[in-house]
Design a protein around this motif. Structure first.
Motif, PDB file in Angstrom:
ATOM      1  N   GLN A  42       1.005  -1.262  -0.390  1.00  0.00           N
ATOM      2  CA  GLN A  42       0.057   0.128  -0.041  1.00  0.00           C
ATOM      3  C   GLN A  42       0.764   1.051  -0.405  1.00  0.00           C
ATOM      4  N   VAL A  43       0.633   1.934  -1.221  1.00  0.00           N
ATOM      5  CA  VAL A  43       1.819   3.417  -1.077  1.00  0.00           C
ATOM      6  C   VAL A  43       1.134   4.440  -0.401  1.00  0.00           C
ATOM      7  N   THR A  44       1.530   5.321   0.536  1.00  0.00           N
ATOM      8  CA  THR A  44       1.204   5.968   1.040  1.00  0.00           C
ATOM      9  C   THR A  44       0.793   7.361  -0.195  1.00  0.00           C
ATOM     10  N   PRO A  45      -0.411   8.277   1.288  1.00  0.00           N
ATOM     11  CA  PRO A  45      -1.151   9.449  -0.027  1.00  0.00           C
ATOM     12  C   PRO A  45       0.103  10.173  -0.517  1.00  0.00           C
ATOM     13  N   SER A  46      -0.098  10.578  -2.023  1.00  0.00           N
ATOM     14  CA  SER A  46       0.386  11.782  -2.181  1.00  0.00           C
ATOM     15  C   SER A  46       1.682  10.753  -3.182  1.00  0.00           C
ATOM     16  N   TYR A  47       2.271  10.120  -3.230  1.00  0.00           N
ATOM     17  CA  TYR A  47       2.881   9.262  -4.140  1.00  0.00           C
ATOM     18  C   TYR A  47       2.552   8.779  -5.311  1.00  0.00           C
ATOM     19  N   GLU A  48       3.071   8.893  -6.206  1.00  0.00           N
ATOM     20  CA  GLU A  48       2.036   7.625  -7.439  1.00  0.00           C
ATOM     21  C   GLU A  48       3.442   6.692  -8.182  1.00  0.00           C
ATOM     22  N   VAL A  49       2.735   5.592  -8.034  1.00  0.00           N
ATOM     23  CA  VAL A  49       3.727   4.508  -9.122  1.00  0.00           C
ATOM     24  C   VAL A  49       2.421   4.353 -10.044  1.00  0.00           C
ATOM     25  N   MET A  50       3.244   3.293 -10.974  1.00  0.00           N
ATOM     26  CA  MET A  50       2.803   3.469 -11.870  1.00  0.00           C
ATOM     27  C   MET A  50       2.751   1.836 -12.411  1.00  0.00           C
ATOM     28  N   GLU A  51       1.871   1.307 -13.259  1.00  0.00           N
ATOM     29  CA  GLU A  51       1.908  -0.544 -13.639  1.00  0.00           C
ATOM     30  C   GLU A  51       3.185  -0.600 -14.401  1.00  0.00           C
ATOM     31  N   GLY A  52       4.174  -1.339 -14.620  1.00  0.00           N
ATOM     32  CA  GLY A  52       5.717  -1.766 -14.736  1.00  0.00           C
ATOM     33  C   GLY A  52       6.486  -0.725 -14.358  1.00  0.00           C
ATOM     34  N   ASP A  53       7.108   0.272 -13.312  1.00  0.00           N
ATOM     35  CA  ASP A  53       7.269   0.308 -12.086  1.00  0.00           C
ATOM     36  C   ASP A  53       8.410  -0.236 -12.100  1.00  0.00           C
ATOM     37  N   ILE A  54       8.954  -0.904 -11.225  1.00  0.00           N
ATOM     38  CA  ILE A  54      10.133  -1.482 -10.470  1.00  0.00           C
ATOM     39  C   ILE A  54      10.422  -1.043  -9.187  1.00  0.00           C
ATOM     40  N   LEU A  55      10.755  -0.848  -8.281  1.00  0.00           N
ATOM     41  CA  LEU A  55      10.693  -0.561  -6.773  1.00  0.00           C
ATOM     42  C   LEU A  55      11.325  -1.483  -5.973  1.00  0.00           C
ATOM     43  N   VAL A  56      12.334  -0.595  -5.734  1.00  0.00           N
ATOM     44  CA  VAL A  56      13.362  -1.007  -5.133  1.00  0.00           C
ATOM     45  C   VAL A  56      13.817  -0.144  -3.539  1.00  0.00           C
ATOM     46  N   ASP A  57      14.244  -1.385  -2.374  1.00  0.00           N
ATOM     47  CA  ASP A  57      14.174  -1.239  -1.028  1.00  0.00           C
ATOM     48  C   ASP A  57      14.842  -0.943  -1.132  1.00  0.00           C
ATOM     49  N   GLU A  58      15.344  -0.216   0.529  1.00  0.00           N
ATOM     50  CA  GLU A  58      17.030  -0.223   1.248  1.00  0.00           C
ATOM     51  C   GLU A  58      17.948  -1.649   1.166  1.00  0.00           C
ATOM     52  N   LEU A  59      17.655  -2.710   1.171  1.00  0.00           N
ATOM     53  CA  LEU A  59      17.896  -3.958   0.591  1.00  0.00           C
ATOM     54  C   LEU A  59      18.163  -4.494  -0.529  1.00  0.00           C
ATOM     55  N   PHE A  64       8.867  -5.546  -8.918  1.00  0.00           N
ATOM     56  CA  PHE A  64       8.323  -4.580 -10.362  1.00  0.00           C
ATOM     57  C   PHE A  64       6.495  -5.315 -10.086  1.00  0.00           C
ATOM     58  N   VAL A  65       5.912  -3.697 -10.409  1.00  0.00           N
ATOM     59  CA  VAL A  65       4.696  -3.470  -9.992  1.00  0.00           C
ATOM     60  C   VAL A  65       3.644  -3.764 -11.574  1.00  0.00           C
ATOM     61  N   ASN A  66       2.684  -4.732 -11.293  1.00  0.00           N
ATOM     62  CA  ASN A  66       2.308  -5.643 -12.644  1.00  0.00           C
ATOM     63  C   ASN A  66       0.405  -5.007 -12.246  1.00  0.00           C
ATOM     64  N   GLU A  67      -0.369  -4.635 -11.101  1.00  0.00           N
ATOM     65  CA  GLU A  67      -1.266  -3.342 -10.725  1.00  0.00           C
ATOM     66  C   GLU A  67      -1.488  -3.412  -9.919  1.00  0.00           C
ATOM     67  N   VAL A  68      -2.047  -1.264 -10.027  1.00  0.00           N
ATOM     68  CA  VAL A  68      -2.082  -0.161  -9.197  1.00  0.00           C
ATOM     69  C   VAL A  68      -3.504   0.148  -9.482  1.00  0.00           C
ATOM     70  N   ASN A  69      -4.227   0.278  -7.737  1.00  0.00           N
ATOM     71  CA  ASN A  69      -5.357   0.046  -7.914  1.00  0.00           C
ATOM     72  C   ASN A  69      -5.909   1.515  -7.105  1.00  0.00           C
ATOM     73  N   PRO A  70      -6.390   3.000  -7.638  1.00  0.00           N
ATOM     74  CA  PRO A  70      -6.284   4.155  -5.991  1.00  0.00           C
ATOM     75  C   PRO A  70      -6.953   3.547  -5.619  1.00  0.00           C
ATOM     76  N   ILE A  71      -7.105   3.781  -4.219  1.00  0.00           N
ATOM     77  CA  ILE A  71      -7.811   3.919  -2.653  1.00  0.00           C
ATOM     78  C   ILE A  71      -8.609   4.387  -2.863  1.00  0.00           C
ATOM     79  N   PRO A  72      -9.560   4.206  -2.548  1.00  0.00           N
ATOM     80  CA  PRO A  72     -11.459   4.974  -2.906  1.00  0.00           C
ATOM     81  C   PRO A  72     -11.137   5.994  -1.222  1.00  0.00           C
ATOM     82  N   TYR A  73     -11.244   7.516  -1.051  1.00  0.00           N
ATOM     83  CA  TYR A  73     -11.561   8.063   0.246  1.00  0.00           C
ATOM     84  C   TYR A  73     -12.436   9.519  -0.251  1.00  0.00           C
TER      85      TYR A  73
END
Length: 194
Positions: A42-59, A64-73
Motif C-alpha cells: 500500500q503506497v501512502t497518499p501523495s505518491y504515485e506509482v504506475m504499472e511497469g514501475d520497479i520499486l527497490v527497497d533499502e536492501l 516489479f509492479v504489475n497492478e495499481v489500484n487507487p484507494i478510495p477515500y
C-alpha cells in the motif's frame, strides 16, 4: 476510531518504508509504502506509482509492479494506491501463460515452460509411410529401409538396441516431425499400445 485523511497519512508514513521508484530505467521518485501480504503493497497518499514501475527497497530487492489500484477515500483524489507486484524469484518460478491456438492439425507440441502436450496423429506404419512420401528430398531407398526396419521391429520380439535408428539421424534432424512420429511409434510399441 475514525481517522481523517491527515491522520491516516501520518500513520501510514510512520508504518512505511522507503522504496526508490524506477520507470524506464531511470529513478523518478522515492516513495513510502508498506506490505499488505500476498504480493501487495500500500503506497501512502501523495505518491504515485504506475504499472511497469520497479520499486527497490533499502536492501536492493526489486518489486516489479504489475497492478495499481487507487484507494478510495471520500473527497480525496489520492488516498494512496494498492499495488500488486512480482519479485525476481516469483517471476522466474511462475510459468508463463501457455499460448492458445485455435486448431492444431498434425504433429504439434503445445505448452508452457513446465509442461508440454504432444498432439501426434501418427498411429501406425502407414501414417509414417505417408509422412515419408510427402518428402520429395528423401530417396525411395531410405524410405523403404526405415519402414522395413520399423516393421521388422514391430513384428519381432527382438529387443531394440541403442542406436538402431542412427543411420537415419540426418533424416530426423532435417524433418523433425518424422523423428517425433517415429519416436511416438516406438513408445507406443514399447507400451503395447500398437
Amino acid at each position: 476510531m475514525n481517522m481523517d485523511l491527515e491522520q491516516m497519512k501520518s500513520f501510514m508514513e510512520e508504518s512505511s518504508k522507503d522504496f526508490d521508484v524506477f520507470r524506464n530505467d531511470s529513478k523518478v521518485d522515492t516513495i513510502k509504502a508498506f506490505f499488505t501480504g500476498n504480493h501487495g503493497l500500500q503506497v501512502t497518499p501523495s505518491y504515485e506509482v504506475m504499472e511497469g514501475d520497479i520499486l527497490v527497497d533499502e536492501l536492493n530487492k526489486k518489486y516489479f509492479v504489475n497492478e495499481v489500484n487507487p484507494i478510495p477515500y471520500p473527497g480525496e483524489p489520492n488516498a494512496g494506491f494498492e499495488v500488486k507486484y512480482d519479485t525476481e524469484f516469483s517471476k522466474q518460478n511462475n510459468p508463463k501463460s501457455p499460448i492458445t491456438i485455435g486448431t492444431v492439425n498434425g504433429i504439434a507440441s503445445i505448452g508452457d515452460n513446465n509442461n508440454n502436450v504432444f498432439n501426434n496423429s501418427v498411429n501406425d506404419l502407414k501414417d509414417i509411410k505417408n509422412l515419408l512420401d510427402s518428402y520429395s528430398d528423401v530417396s525411395d531407398k531410405q524410405k523403404e529401409e526405415l519402414i522395413s526396419l520399423l516393421d521388422i521391429t514391430k513384428d519381432s520380439n527382438i529387443p531394440m538396441s541403442a542406436g538402431f535408428l542412427s543411420k537415419f539421424k540426418s533424416l530426423f534432424e532435417k524433418h523433425s516431425e518424422l523423428g517425433i512420429s517415429v519416436g511416438v511409434f516406438i513408445v507406443k510399441l514399447l507400451s503395447n499400445l500398437l
